[in-house]
Every structure is written in structure tokens, then in C-alpha cells.
Design an enzyme around this catalytic site. Structure first.
Site, short mmCIF file in Angstrom:
data_model
loop_
_atom_site.label_atom_id
_atom_site.label_comp_id
_atom_site.label_asym_id
_atom_site.label_seq_id
_atom_site.Cartn_x
_atom_site.Cartn_y
_atom_site.Cartn_z
N LYS A 1 6.88 -1.53 -11.52
CA LYS A 1 8.27 -1.95 -11.25
C LYS A 1 9.17 -0.72 -11.23
CE LYS A 1 7.59 -6.47 -13.34
NZ LYS A 1 7.56 -7.25 -14.57
N GLN B 1 9.54 -7.77 -20.44
CA GLN B 1 8.16 -7.97 -19.97
C GLN B 1 7.43 -8.93 -20.90
OE1 GLN B 1 6.79 -6.64 -17.05
NE2 GLN B 1 5.14 -8.05 -17.55
N ASP C 1 14.92 -11.87 -13.88
CA ASP C 1 13.66 -12.62 -13.80
C ASP C 1 13.92 -14.12 -13.60
OD1 ASP C 1 11.10 -11.69 -13.68
OD2 ASP C 1 10.85 -11.40 -15.84
#
Ligand code: NAP
Length: 283
Positions: free
Chosen positions: A52, A96, A119
Site C-alpha cells: 500500500k 491493518q 477502508d
């Protein structure tokens, strides 16, 4: 005629557009920035975070990685997220997953300000998605919709079958398809008539996580579109949920693994970061 949906090519085009927009913002001294939080030393998580980071930096999105020890207390992590929520120079925050077991992941996701939740996992954003209100949408589901749209086939009125009901892929994809007026069916491990559902589906999104789960034992509509979300390893090779080589002969459009959904996920993360940035500076 079979058409392979080339996720790499589609992602590349979107990334070029993101880079261009990010450069324009930089010219106004606005630097679209994402902060990715990683807790502990999970190898797979580290590899995702690094990918990422690399993609963001290549596309003029500033990426900051904050690393915390495996044994960090939940309250401390929440405090750190709060600091990022209040930092005007950070436009997107991503934690994460998975988090260590002693940390309540839902509390952490709830803590991320919905405007910075790139997200799309904060329950407020999940709720907005289900209400059909514009919001930050989870990256993989958004990428899946872009792949389906790339076929230029109508979604409205089509029978869409989503196989899998996880909160991160299956359910949000189903909501997005419903918002686009597809007739949506969600199948899962307790579904007893999958063969019938597959045979009737115009669009199939497979997010099961089992190598070559969809084979030619199933009957497909010959004008069907299949999006393969699965990321599975078979004989050391990355493969999808679909037996691609054989099933591709039976349908009209199909996305491969690798080279389908995978490249879209990080692209949509950058897309969301840019969107969040533009929103926060009221562009
Ligand atoms: P998950 O949480 O394990 O969910 C799998 C789903 O498949 C569950 O809803 C499960 O049903 C259903 N299922 C299992 N066996 C089934 C069967 N025999 N028939 C019908 N449904 C069945 O997985 P996930 O997180 O959604 O991920 C799915 C796959 O997508 C994985 O391979 C993952 O690695 C991949 N993925 C890829 C990306 C990407 O960027 N390329 C991103 C995210 C995920 P129940 O709910 O009844 O258990």
C-alpha cells in the site's frame, strides 16, 4: 466471445487519474496523506502495508506508517487514533487487520473518524452504504464494482449472486449491487441450492476463499460476468475461487487471479484517500 476483465489495466488507468489529481492538489500545497497503522509483526500484514505504501508513494499520495508493539494496550491505540483524527494533515486512516486478540477491533474501527475511514469499515460508513448515502466505500467491494462496470453491461435488473457474506467483501458488494438496482442473492456455507443460483445468475461475485471452488460442474449463463475475489494458494501458486481456464469458456466476462480484483483494492484505497482529502478541504 470471452472477455477477460483486465484488472491491472483498469487499475493503471485509474491510478494515472489519481496521480494527476494528487499533483494538482500538491500544487496548492495540499498533500493527500494516509496513515496506516500496523500492530505487531504479522508477516502478511507487513507485506500488505508495504504494498500500500509503495503504491501511494508512486502516485503522489503521501503515506505514513505507524507501527506499534504487539502488546500495546487497546486504550493507547485508541488515543493514537484520536490524535490522527485531529491531525489536519492526515486525510485517511487505515488500521491493518487482523489486530492482536486482546484488542477489540470493532472499538478501533469505530474510533476512526468516518471522514478519514478510507477502508469504509466504521459502522457509520457501513450504515450509510446500506442506506444508499454517498460515503467512503470498502476498497475491495468498490474495486469489484468498477470491474463489473468496465464491461459496460447493465447492472440494473440483472440477477447478481454474491457467494460469501463477510463484512469486508460479501455484504458490502451485495449492498453496492443492490444500490445499482440488481436483484441480489447472497449465498454462504449454509446455502443448499447454489447450483440453481449459479445457473440463474447474470453476475457472480465469488468471495469464498476456496481454490477452484467454482468449476464446470456448475452450469453458467453464457452471457454471465464472473468476478473472482478469492486469493488462494494451490501447489504454491496464487489462484482464485474459480477454475479460470475451464470456466472462462462458459461465460462472457471473467476476471482472473492474479490480475483481477487484487490490483483494484490498493487503487481504491488511494481513490478513497483522495476523496477524503478533497472532502476535508471542501473541494
Ligand atoms: P471469509 O470471511 O472467510 O468469508 C468467506 C465466505 O464464504 C463466508 O461467508 C462463508 O460462509 C462462505 N463460504 C464458505 N464455504 C462456502 C460454500 N461451500 N458455499 C458458499 N459459501 C461458502 O472470507 P473474506 O474475507 O470475505 O475473503 C474471501 C476471499 O477473498 C479470500 O480468498 C480472501 O483472501 C479474498 N480477498 C481478496 C481481496 C483482494 O484484494 N483481492 C480482498 C479481500 C479478500 P459462512 O458465512 O456461512 O461461513
Amino acid at each position: 466471445m470471452i472477455n477477460i476483465i483486465d484488472g491491472k489495466k483498469i487499475a493503471k488507468k485509474i491510478r494515472e487519474n489519481i496521480k494527476e489529481k494528487a499533483l494538482l492538489l500538491r500544487q496548492k500545497s495540499i498533500i493527500p496523506t494516509i496513515c496506516v497503522i500496523i500492530v505487531g509483526d504479522n508477516k502478511a500484514s507487513r507485506s500488505y502495508v508495504n504494498s500500500k505504501h509503495k503504491a501511494c508513494m508512486q502516485n503522489e499520495i503521501n503515506s505514513i506508517i505507524r507501527e506499534f508493539e504487539e502488546n500495546i494496550k487497546g486504550e493507547i491505540l485508541l488515543e493514537e487514533i484520536d490524535k490522527l483524527n485531529n491531525d489536519k494533515n492526515i486525510h485517511g486512516i487505515l488500521v491493518q487487520l487482523p489486530l492482536p486478540k486482546h484488542i477489540n477491533a470493532m472499538k478501533v474501527l469505530e474510533k476512526i473518524s468516518p471522514e478519514k475511514d478510507v477502508d469504509g469499515f466504521n459502522p457509520i460508513n457501513v450504515g450509510k452504504l446500506n442506506l444508499g448515502i454517498a460515503t467512503l466505500i470498502p476498497c475491495t467491494p468498490l474495486g469489484i464494482i468498477k470491474l463489473i462496470e468496465s464491461t459496460k453491461e447493465d447492472i440494473e435488473g440483472k440477477n447478481a449472486l454474491v457467494i460469501g457474506r463477510s463484512n469486508i467483501v460479501g455484504k458490502p458488494v451485495a449492498s453496492l449491487l443492490l444500490n445499482k438496482n440488481a436483484t441480489v442473492t447472497i449465498a454462504h456455507s449454509k446455502t443448499t441450492n447454489l447450483k440453481e443460483l449459479v445457473a440463474e445468475a447474470d453476475i457472480i461475485v465469488s468471495c469464498v476463499g476456496k481454490a477452484h471452488f467454482l468449476t464446470t460442474d456448475y452450469v453458467y449463463k453464457n452471457n454471465a460476468t464472473i468476478i473472482d475475489v478469492g486469493n488462494n494458494y494451490k501447489d504454491g501458486k496464487l489462484v482464485g475461487d474459480v477454475d479460470f481456464l475451464n470456466v472462462k469458456e462458459k461465460v462472457k466476462y471473467i476476471s482472473p487471479v492474479p490480475g483481477g480484483v487484487g490490483p483494484m483494492t490498493i487503487t481504491m484505497l488511494m481513490h478513497n484517500t483522495l476523496l477524503a482529502c478533497e472532502d476535508q478541504i471542501n473541494l
